[in-house]
Motif scaffolding. Structure first.
Motif, PDB file in Angstrom:
ATOM      1  N   TYR A  53      -2.621  10.965   2.960  1.00  0.00           N
ATOM      2  CA  TYR A  53      -2.926  10.015   1.948  1.00  0.00           C
ATOM      3  C   TYR A  53      -3.715   8.953   2.636  1.00  0.00           C
ATOM      4  O   TYR A  53      -4.770   8.232   2.394  1.00  0.00           O
ATOM      5  N   MET A  54      -3.035   8.774   4.397  1.00  0.00           N
ATOM      6  CA  MET A  54      -4.212   7.699   4.822  1.00  0.00           C
ATOM      7  C   MET A  54      -5.728   7.885   5.086  1.00  0.00           C
ATOM      8  O   MET A  54      -6.294   6.744   5.496  1.00  0.00           O
TER       9      MET A  54
ATOM     10  N   SER B 196      -7.761   9.563   2.736  1.00  0.00           N
ATOM     11  CA  SER B 196      -7.683   9.258   1.262  1.00  0.00           C
ATOM     12  C   SER B 196      -8.636   8.755   0.688  1.00  0.00           C
ATOM     13  O   SER B 196      -8.912   6.915   1.073  1.00  0.00           O
TER      14      SER B 196
ATOM     15  N   TYR C 239      -8.865   4.140  10.553  1.00  0.00           N
ATOM     16  CA  TYR C 239      -7.965   2.954   9.311  1.00  0.00           C
ATOM     17  C   TYR C 239      -9.502   2.044   9.178  1.00  0.00           C
ATOM     18  O   TYR C 239      -9.796   1.121   7.689  1.00  0.00           O
TER      19      TYR C 239
ATOM     20  N   GLU D 130      -8.599   6.965  -2.195  1.00  0.00           N
ATOM     21  CA  GLU D 130      -7.367   5.512  -3.450  1.00  0.00           C
ATOM     22  C   GLU D 130      -7.059   4.958  -1.632  1.00  0.00           C
ATOM     23  O   GLU D 130      -6.567   3.875  -1.865  1.00  0.00           O
ATOM     24  N   PHE D 131      -7.027   5.504  -0.066  1.00  0.00           N
ATOM     25  CA  PHE D 131      -5.985   4.452   0.548  1.00  0.00           C
ATOM     26  C   PHE D 131      -6.883   4.004   1.197  1.00  0.00           C
ATOM     27  O   PHE D 131      -7.110   2.133   1.938  1.00  0.00           O
TER      28      PHE D 131
ATOM     29  N   ILE E 147       1.103  -1.082   0.168  1.00  0.00           N
ATOM     30  CA  ILE E 147      -0.275   0.059   0.197  1.00  0.00           C
ATOM     31  C   ILE E 147       1.018   1.007  -0.117  1.00  0.00           C
ATOM     32  O   ILE E 147       0.854   2.194  -0.400  1.00  0.00           O
ATOM     33  N   PHE E 148       1.794   1.190   0.718  1.00  0.00           N
ATOM     34  CA  PHE E 148       2.922   2.355   0.735  1.00  0.00           C
ATOM     35  C   PHE E 148       3.466   2.500  -0.465  1.00  0.00           C
ATOM     36  O   PHE E 148       4.152   3.490  -0.788  1.00  0.00           O
TER      37      PHE E 148
ATOM     38  N   ALA F 117      -7.223   0.904  -1.159  1.00  0.00           N
ATOM     39  CA  ALA F 117      -6.281   0.249  -1.094  1.00  0.00           C
ATOM     40  C   ALA F 117      -6.532  -1.112  -0.040  1.00  0.00           C
ATOM     41  O   ALA F 117      -5.863  -2.345  -0.321  1.00  0.00           O
ATOM     42  N   PHE F 118      -6.786  -0.976   0.906  1.00  0.00           N
ATOM     43  CA  PHE F 118      -7.134  -1.356   2.368  1.00  0.00           C
ATOM     44  C   PHE F 118      -8.473  -2.473   2.327  1.00  0.00           C
ATOM     45  O   PHE F 118      -7.967  -3.177   2.163  1.00  0.00           O
TER      46      PHE F 118
ATOM     47  N   PHE G 271       2.587   4.640  -2.511  1.00  0.00           N
ATOM     48  CA  PHE G 271       2.345   5.911  -1.726  1.00  0.00           C
ATOM     49  C   PHE G 271       4.116   6.603  -1.776  1.00  0.00           C
ATOM     50  O   PHE G 271       4.012   8.333  -2.587  1.00  0.00           O
TER      51      PHE G 271
END
Lengths: 423, 310
Positions: free
Chosen positions: A330-331, A333, A144, A335-336, A53-54, A339-340, A57
């Motif tokens: 970013y976390m 967003s 999260y 998008e995150f 995931i990162f 992905a999560f 980024f």
């Protein structure tokens, strides 16, 4: 007993809190470039996924490297508080939710994120509730995930035995009987050797079907207590399913129980949605899904226990706040969150994601009717927590050594020492 | 006269040198033992909020220790520590004496058996705990063996049963350290002059009589050392409980000890990982320190009085 370590152990027994300070001062940190953001997490199971995931980024932000360090859950909280006290914490720390977050806020170790992370406004309150400071109402972390709980079941076993998803509690027991007759463990379950949190989750799975969605508010306002017949009924139901739990229930721990389910030896498992990813990664061939625990009556609307699992917060003493805030944005967003959901298969904190995983889709569907996970969201603010009493006595309750009424009374007596109902 | 004066000045120089030689060790000891110890004693008189020391509270932390909800935990843990101490005295130091005596009588192969007894002691208690957790698990080796011998039926859940869990842990601890009393007693027995035993034999004493009437009184220093060590270690019991039952001393606090309770207060428990009560923890630590110091002093005096000189 060891001769050589008397001094060490006397020191441990007497000065734990302060010995920790020394330990913190001695822990070494690698030298790092200014643009490296360190992030600590307890989710060792997710290490590979988090790195993936990162990576995405880092590709988009070439100036920033994210160094994720994992510590097993059992030691994490201890390591983090020691490091923060010694001024040697990470830039970003994974934080527990609700009451367990408050000491860090009260100690002034975290920065509020209301202004610096704009995306928090787009998150549902179920997620944000776990990251709020009790005193000032500010947000101290980027949530999260909002896990919920249900009954994981092995689709192949259900198909082979001709069992449908049970619509009523009676059907559920009948299904268990059928499985048992076929020599299959109906429900992999156990919380020995200090893993009783898993049994607390089991109560969370069954609870809402008996005490309903309004019970949390009744508890909060003081109208109901743990000794309420509805809550006692939930404990009773958890205990009376014992014949269908893993053989040797009192000696089975969480790890063993999950292995029984993952290995196809057991048909069902009471679990939180965070199991989804790890079940898949441990046995990609396993065909499983999830259903809400049924109520007595097929027409009852089923609610699932949900809670905010935790969040990622900014450490006040970070030397690298600008880059860390970028990472936190970013976390937060979409998008995150996407992905999560794709990488881990947990319900993310944001709801604006497209779900590809069928099990996750089922979970998100179930989570539409959710009620707060009672013992965590409501009663884990001060010690003794309801959870600590429940986790200690629940094995004895299932084994028949402690009556459900007694366990409920003990929980109530413990929280009554600090809990003030909101009028 | 001059000669005398020279020796005293030499002695004085030696003393000064001795102090210099002690200094580095004393500095380290002071920094890592005495200083944190004093800090924690100091901290037990203050209220703590989260991880920070707040205002002076006098003895409030101490009085909170003994009342609900802490009281039940404190007395429960204290009782488990006391039971642990007596269990170790019986299982480890009692059986150890018997084994040492048998090895002493046999003579041949004693060194080999001593090593066998001592082997578990080289393993860390954490490894020992994890090992026995596996052995004692339902479907594990111990269950298979007991079922095979017809001593037990079905699943073995001694660790999950609040009636048997504590006893099981004490037995594991005794197994872990059995080698120590065997080693110390054998060394003690070898120091007793053989004539004493010969004289007893001539007077018609059997092996058992010789052990209790001749060897045991002469082993008093060894017994004193072991009792004191066992006392300190059982009251600091933490690692085996932590590994085998978790920090709550599950099930139903049946294996909770003073130090696991301390750990929960200082570092947080299951179901309340981040919520600590450091003031209460330090008060408990101070109490534990006092109990151990006073207990140890009393024991040393007790055994000093009972040492037999030949």
């Amino acid at each position: 007993m060891s001769m050589l370590s008397i001094h060490r152990r006397a020191a441990l027994g007497l000065i734990g809190g302060l010995a920790a300070v020394c330990a913190g001062a001695l822990s070494t940190l690698p030298a790092r470039a200014d643009s490296t953001v360190t992030l600590w997490s307890w989710r060792t199971e997710d290490e590979a996924a988090m790195h993936r995931i990162f990576e995405a980024f880092e590709k988009k932000n070439p100036g920033i490297k994210v160094d994720i360090q994992f510590t097993p859950d059992a030691d994490y909280q201890n390591r983090l508080s020691t490091a923060l006290r010694g001024g040697r914490g990470p830039d970003i720390a994974q934080l527990k939710a609700y009451g367990e977050l408050q000491p860090f806020i009260e100690g002034g170790y975290l920065d509020a994120l209301d202004d610096s992370v704009a995306e928090l406004k787009n998150m549902p309150d179920a997620a944000l509730g776990g990251a709020r400071g009790r005193a000032d109402g500010k947000l101290y972390g980027v949530p999260y995930s909002v896990p919920m709980m249900g009954v994981f079941y092995n689709e192949d076993i259900f198909a082979a035995q001709g069992i449908d998803i049970p619509k009523t509690y009676k059907d559920f027991v009948a299904a268990c009987e059928k499985l048992k007759a076929a020599g299959i463990t109906p429900i992999a379950n156990g919380g020995a050797n200090g893993s009783a949190w898993e049994l607390e989750i089991g109560v969370g799975v069954i609870g809402p079907t008996l005490y309903g969605p309004g019970f949390y508010d009744e508890m909060m306002s003081g109208k109901a207590t743990f000794e309420d017949p509805r809550y006692v009924a939930a404990l009773k139901r958890f205990a009376e399913l014992k014949p269908y739990y893993s053989d040797g229930f009192a000696g089975i721990d969480y790890t063993t129980a999950t292995q029984q389910f993952i290995g196809g030896k057991a048909a069902m498992f009471f679990g939180g949605s965070f199991e989804n990813g790890s079940f898949k990664s441990q046995n990609p061939k396993l065909k499983f899904s999830i259903f809400p625990f049924p109520a007595d009556d097929a027409s009852t609307k089923l609610y699932t226990s949900a809670f905010s699992d935790g969040s990622y917060g900014l450490v006040s003493e970070s030397q690298n706040k600008e880059a860390a805030i970028k990472v936190l944005n970013y976390m937060a967003s979409a998008e995150f969150a996407q992905a999560f959901a794709d990488e881990l298969g947990w319900p993310p904190a944001r709801t604006d994601v497209t779900v590809k995983d069928p099990v996750l889709a089922r979970m998100m569907e179930m989570a539409k009717n959710s009620t707060p996970y009672l013992t965590l969201v409501g009663f884990r603010w001060q010690t003794p927590t309801a959870s600590s009493v429940l986790q200690s006595e629940i094995i004895d309750m299932v084994e028949g050594n402690v009556a459900p009424e007694k366990l409920a009374a003990d929980m109530q007596a413990a929280v009554a020492t600090w809990f003030k109902p909101k009028q | 006269m001059t000669k005398l004066r020279r020796t005293t000045s030499l002695q004085r120089t030696q003393q000064r040198m001795a102090v210099l030689f002690i200094l580095p060790a004393l500095a380290i000891y002071g920094l890592f033992v005495l200083y944190p110890l004093l800090l924690s004693l100091w901290g037990s008189f203050f209220t703590w909020k989260g991880l920070r020391m707040q205002e002076f509270a006098g003895l409030a932390n101490f009085s909170r220790l003994f009342v609900f909800p802490s009281g039940a935990r404190l007395y429960g843990a204290l009782w488990h520590n006391v039971a642990w101490f007596f269990g170790i005295m019986l299982l480890q130091n009692g059986l150890g004496l018997l084994f040492a005596w048998l090895l002493f009588l046999r003579g041949r192969g004693a060194a080999f058996f001593q090593s066998v007894f001592f082997f578990p002691a080289v393993l860390s208690p954490v490894i020992v705990g994890a090992l026995w957790r596996l052995l004692l698990a339902p479907g594990g080796i111990v269950e298979w063996a007991l079922n095979g011998l017809g001593l037990h039926q079905g699943s073995l859940t001694v660790l999950g049963n609040s009636h048997t869990a504590l006893g099981t842990l004490i037995a594991v601890d005794a197994w872990n350290w059995m080698g120590l009393p065997v080693l110390i007693y054998t060394a003690g027995l070898r120091q007793i002059s053989p004539q004493v035993f010969e004289a007893a034999k001539l007077d018609g004493a059997g092996n058992a009589r010789m052990l209790f009437s001749v060897a045991l009184p002469l082993l008093m220093p060894a017994l004193g050392t072991l009792t004191t060590l066992s006392f300190i270690n059982t009251f600091n019991q933490f690692d085996i409980v932590y590994v085998m039952q978790g920090v709550q001393g599950n099930p139903s606090y049946a294996t909770d000890t003073l130090v696991t309770y301390f750990y929960r207060l200082a570092f947080g428990a299951e179901g309340a990982v981040g919520i600590t009560d450091i003031g209460l923890a330090l008060a408990l630590g101070t109490m534990l320190f006092l109990v151990l110091s006073i207990g140890t002093l009393l024991m040393l005096r007790f055994f000093d009085k009972r040492t037999v000189e030949l």
